[in-house]
Design a protein around this motif. Structure first.
Motif, PDB file in Angstrom:
ATOM      1  N   ARG A 161      68.640  84.956  27.844  1.00  0.00           N
ATOM      2  CA  ARG A 161      68.223  86.304  27.786  1.00  0.00           C
ATOM      3  C   ARG A 161      69.211  87.276  26.710  1.00  0.00           C
ATOM      4  O   ARG A 161      69.058  88.438  26.238  1.00  0.00           O
ATOM      5  N   THR A 162      70.473  86.738  26.514  1.00  0.00           N
ATOM      6  CA  THR A 162      71.029  87.528  25.570  1.00  0.00           C
ATOM      7  C   THR A 162      71.652  86.837  24.191  1.00  0.00           C
ATOM      8  O   THR A 162      71.305  85.429  24.072  1.00  0.00           O
ATOM      9  N   GLN A 237      67.027  93.495  22.177  1.00  0.00           N
ATOM     10  CA  GLN A 237      67.792  92.780  23.120  1.00  0.00           C
ATOM     11  C   GLN A 237      68.713  91.810  22.779  1.00  0.00           C
ATOM     12  O   GLN A 237      69.961  91.594  23.615  1.00  0.00           O
TER      13      GLN A 237
END
Ligand code: GLN
Length: 287
Positions: A161-162, A237
């Motif tokens: 996600r990161t 993101q």
């Protein structure tokens, strides 16, 4: 290039004519001298023309603009039904060619060889190519024509996600692309590089990589093609920066740059550019 050879031949013929002239009229000194003089003048003229042709050499002189691309990057370039490169960039460069009155010849090649081939194998390159300071050491870029950002393609069950989650992962990229350069900076990442973006995507789908870093539009196309297997995550993101696509051109060829930028501007003003965006990017549908 063709023109130079023809003119050189003309020059050589003038010299041999001079030689014939003097030998066939060896008895009459005066006319032979005159003929020789004329022939010398002709040779000089031919030489001058050859020089001029050499100066005017290049895409604008021979009427053919040889354009390099890599047709594995939909919707900007991909192989059409007839097996030849199609897509937004192809339509754009053909419209530019029409505006400046040159025939466009497309050469499909590996993305990583495009920049170095400008000025030898190809005149210019259009390939969803991001303007970077490194590339600007070798080539000049046209005015930017499209904004992009790198996306991360993930298997649907991935927990990435990161940016930190990318560390130590196996990342599929296309060789020599900005996605490749970003991945190189990621701590402990293992890179799987491919000449074709489509092959990188296939390996991701087959579980041979944890993720793939590639530009937004192709990422969306690939995700759409494998919608039950992949998700596409916006690079914002992951703190990836905005990139600009432009046409790569020979360094210092201001005449060509002015023509290409002028044509691009006209296509934007007359609505053609927006129409191409709609036809090729907004309405792109993967079969
Ligand atoms: N925009 C990316 C780059 O310039 C990728 C281009 C491509 O793969 N065709 O490196």
């Amino acid at each position: 290039m063709k023109k130079i050879v023809a003119l050189l031949l003309a020059g050589t013929m003038a010299i041999s004519l001079a030689a014939c002239g003097s030998s066939s009229s060896s008895g009459e000194a005066a006319p032979a001298a005159e003929e020789t003089e004329e022939a010398v003048e002709e040779t000089e003229e031919a030489a001058e023309e050859t020089e001029e042709a050499a100066e005017a050499e290049g895409p604008l002189a021979d009427g053919v603009l040889t354009v390099g691309t890599n047709a594995t990057f939909p919707p900007f370039e991909y192989l059409g039904d007839d097996g030849t490169p199609d897509g937004f960039d192809m339509a754009l460069i053909k419209a530019i060619g029409e505006k400046i009155g040159v025939e466009v010849e497309i050469q499909d090649m590996e993305f990583s060889t495009l920049v170095q081939s400008i000025g030898t194998k190809i005149d210019i390159a259009i390939a969803g190519m991001t303007v970077t300071p490194e590339r600007q050491e070798t080539v000049d870029f046209s005015e930017p024509y499209y904004d992009a950002v790198q996306y991360v393609l993930l298997p649907v069950d991935s927990e990435i996600r990161t940016y930190e989650d990318l560390e130590g992962k196996k990342i599929a990229v296309q060789l020599g692309t900005t996605g490749n350069f970003i991945a190189e900076e990621i701590e402990g990442a293992e890179l799987a590089t491919y000449d074709k973006a489509t092959d990188a995507c296939n390996d991701l789908v087959n579980g041979r990589a944890d993720c793939m870093i590639i530009d937004k539009n192709p990422a969306e196309v690939f995700q759409g093609k494998f919608s039950d297997k992949l998700v596409a995550v916006d690079g914002a993101q992951f703190s990836f920066e905005v990139e600009n696509y432009a046409i790569a051109m020979p360094k210092g060829d201001t005449e060509l740059a002015e023509k290409i930028n002028g044509a691009l501007q006209e296509l934007k003003e007359d609505g053609t550019f927006d129409q191409l965006v709609e036809d090729y990017i907004t309405n792109y549908s993967a079969e």
